[in-house]
Motif scaffolding. Structure first.
Motif, PDB file in Angstrom:
ATOM      1  N   GLU A 278       2.079  35.118  29.679  1.00 55.21           N
ATOM      2  CA  GLU A 278       2.885  33.982  30.077  1.00 55.21           C
ATOM      3  C   GLU A 278       3.850  33.520  28.987  1.00 55.21           C
ATOM      4  N   ARG A 279       3.474  33.653  27.723  1.00 48.13           N
ATOM      5  CA  ARG A 279       4.322  33.200  26.630  1.00 48.13           C
ATOM      6  C   ARG A 279       4.420  34.281  25.566  1.00 48.13           C
ATOM      7  N   PRO A 280       5.171  35.354  25.835  1.00 51.15           N
ATOM      8  CA  PRO A 280       5.283  36.425  24.849  1.00 51.15           C
ATOM      9  C   PRO A 280       5.946  35.939  23.572  1.00 51.15           C
ATOM     10  N   ILE A 281       5.606  36.584  22.481  1.00 49.22           N
ATOM     11  CA  ILE A 281       6.141  36.185  21.184  1.00 49.22           C
ATOM     12  C   ILE A 281       7.632  36.494  21.132  1.00 49.22           C
ATOM     13  N   VAL A 284      10.917  41.725  20.260  1.00 42.97           N
ATOM     14  CA  VAL A 284      11.474  42.600  21.287  1.00 42.97           C
ATOM     15  C   VAL A 284      10.692  42.472  22.589  1.00 42.97           C
ATOM     16  N   HIS A 285       9.456  41.990  22.483  1.00 42.58           N
ATOM     17  CA  HIS A 285       8.620  41.845  23.681  1.00 42.58           C
ATOM     18  C   HIS A 285       9.225  40.882  24.692  1.00 42.58           C
ATOM     19  N   ILE A 286       9.722  39.756  24.236  1.00 37.64           N
ATOM     20  CA  ILE A 286      10.247  38.760  25.165  1.00 37.64           C
ATOM     21  C   ILE A 286      11.531  39.262  25.838  1.00 37.64           C
ATOM     22  N   TRP A 288      12.122  42.420  26.501  1.00 34.34           N
ATOM     23  CA  TRP A 288      11.653  43.382  27.493  1.00 34.34           C
ATOM     24  C   TRP A 288      11.131  42.667  28.735  1.00 34.34           C
ATOM     25  N   ARG A 289      10.415  41.562  28.565  1.00 36.84           N
ATOM     26  CA  ARG A 289       9.898  40.833  29.725  1.00 36.84           C
ATOM     27  C   ARG A 289      11.029  40.269  30.564  1.00 36.84           C
ATOM     28  N   LYS A 290      12.095  39.795  29.932  1.00 34.00           N
ATOM     29  CA  LYS A 290      13.240  39.299  30.684  1.00 34.00           C
ATOM     30  C   LYS A 290      13.908  40.424  31.470  1.00 34.00           C
ATOM     31  N   PHE A 291      14.084  41.574  30.820  1.00 35.02           N
ATOM     32  CA  PHE A 291      14.666  42.717  31.513  1.00 35.02           C
ATOM     33  C   PHE A 291      13.760  43.186  32.641  1.00 35.02           C
ATOM     34  N   ASP A 292      12.467  43.181  32.382  1.00 34.40           N
ATOM     35  CA  ASP A 292      11.502  43.628  33.377  1.00 34.40           C
ATOM     36  C   ASP A 292      11.516  42.714  34.600  1.00 34.40           C
TER      37      ASP A 292
END
Length: 306
Positions: A278-281, A284-286, A288-292
């Motif tokens: 729910e709250r990625p750091i 680059v993870h965040i 990727w989550r937005k793109f995903d």
């Protein structure tokens, strides 16, 4: 390769072959995983049928392995990334009964495969022909065992410690707890070649040592090195655990004591998983989550983060 005649070109060729094998196997596995997710989400074939959904996922995963073998790629690496993509997208496109069924089926197959491997290693260790064929003395054999085990430990340390430092550095300004130093600790067949026999017997000893010694010491080391917290129950004596389907999918990844809900491990695992999803750091993870969430999940399926 003859290590006495290695040239710089040969080293570069090995590195290039490794990168090619890694990239192509990863792309093949991810492509088949995405194709399976799209079929389950967009096409009617197999929908609302547990048997067809489970069969489709299993056969497509096996197809990725067979294609990799036919193309002289890494079958294990291909099916590994295919499984990651399937669990991220395809698994959310099937019914609840199919999710539960696949979880138990693959857990059972995994247990059977591990049991077979242990039985095979045990039977292979009793093959006295290998032990008699090797011409190494007892002192030489002990030296080989020690060197191999030392290299394994050195290889693990070379990966665990630098990656932990990198992870702590990249997540320094986030809410994620740093990885402490304590947390960081946590050929077969018949052969008549003495060299091959020595390699096989040395491998068997290393397998037994790492499996038995490290396996038995894992839980005591974790209990001794990680801090223990007492579980606090709310007023009225009610337990804070829940029996939701989401908790049931998390339980197989926890130990028996943690999964019972009596310790703090279950609560900490739920909190860590929730924070990660729910709250990625802010790395680059965040991104990727937005793109995903914006491009991938609408096409291939799966719940959005926000």
């Amino acid at each position: 390769m003859d290590i006495t005649k290695i040239k710089s070109g040969a080293v570069l060729k090995v590195i290039g072959d490794f990168l090619y094998l890694f990239a192509t196997s990863t792309i093949l596995g991810a492509t088949i995983g995405l194709f399976t997710a799209y079929v389950l989400k967009a096409l009617y074939f197999g929908r609302h049928s547990t048997d067809r959904e489970v069969a489709l996922m299993a056969l497509m995963a096996y197809l990725s392995y067979m294609l990799a073998e036919l193309l002289s790629l890494s079958g294990i690496l291909t099916v590994f990334f295919c499984g990651i993509v399937m669990s991220h997208y395809a698994w959310h496109n099937v019914t609840e009964s199919s999710r539960i069924t696949t979880r138990h089926i693959f857990a059972t197959l995994s247990f059977i495969a591990e049991t077979f491997i242990f039985l095979y290693v045990g039977m292979d260790a009793l093959d006295m022909d290998k032990w008699k064929t090797t011409q190494a003395s007892f002192k030489t054999s002990i030296g080989i065992f020690g060197v191999i085990i030392s290299l394994i430990l050195l290889g693990r340390a070379a990966f665990v410690f630098p990656l932990s430092i990198l992870s702590n550095f990249m997540s320094g300004n986030s809410e994620k707890a740093p990885i402490t130093f304590k947390h960081q600790f946590t050929f077969s067949g018949v052969t008549q070649d003495p060299v091959h026999a020595t390699i096989i017997t040395s491998t068997i000893v290393v397998v037994f040592f790492t499996t038995l010694v490290f396996g038995f010491l894992t839980r005591p080391m974790i209990s001794a090195m990680l801090p223990q917290h007492r579980h606090r129950e709310p007023a009225g004596g009610r337990s804070t655990g829940s029996n939701s389907p989401k908790d049931e999918f998390i339980l197989p990844f926890l130990g028996d004591e943690d999964a019972s809900g009596s310790g703090s491990g279950f609560v900490q695992a739920k909190r860590s998983i929730s924070m990660m999803l729910e709250r990625p750091i802010h790395t680059v993870h965040i991104y990727w989550r937005k793109f995903d969430d914006r491009f991938m999940r609408p096409i291939f399926g799966g719940p959005r983060s926000y």
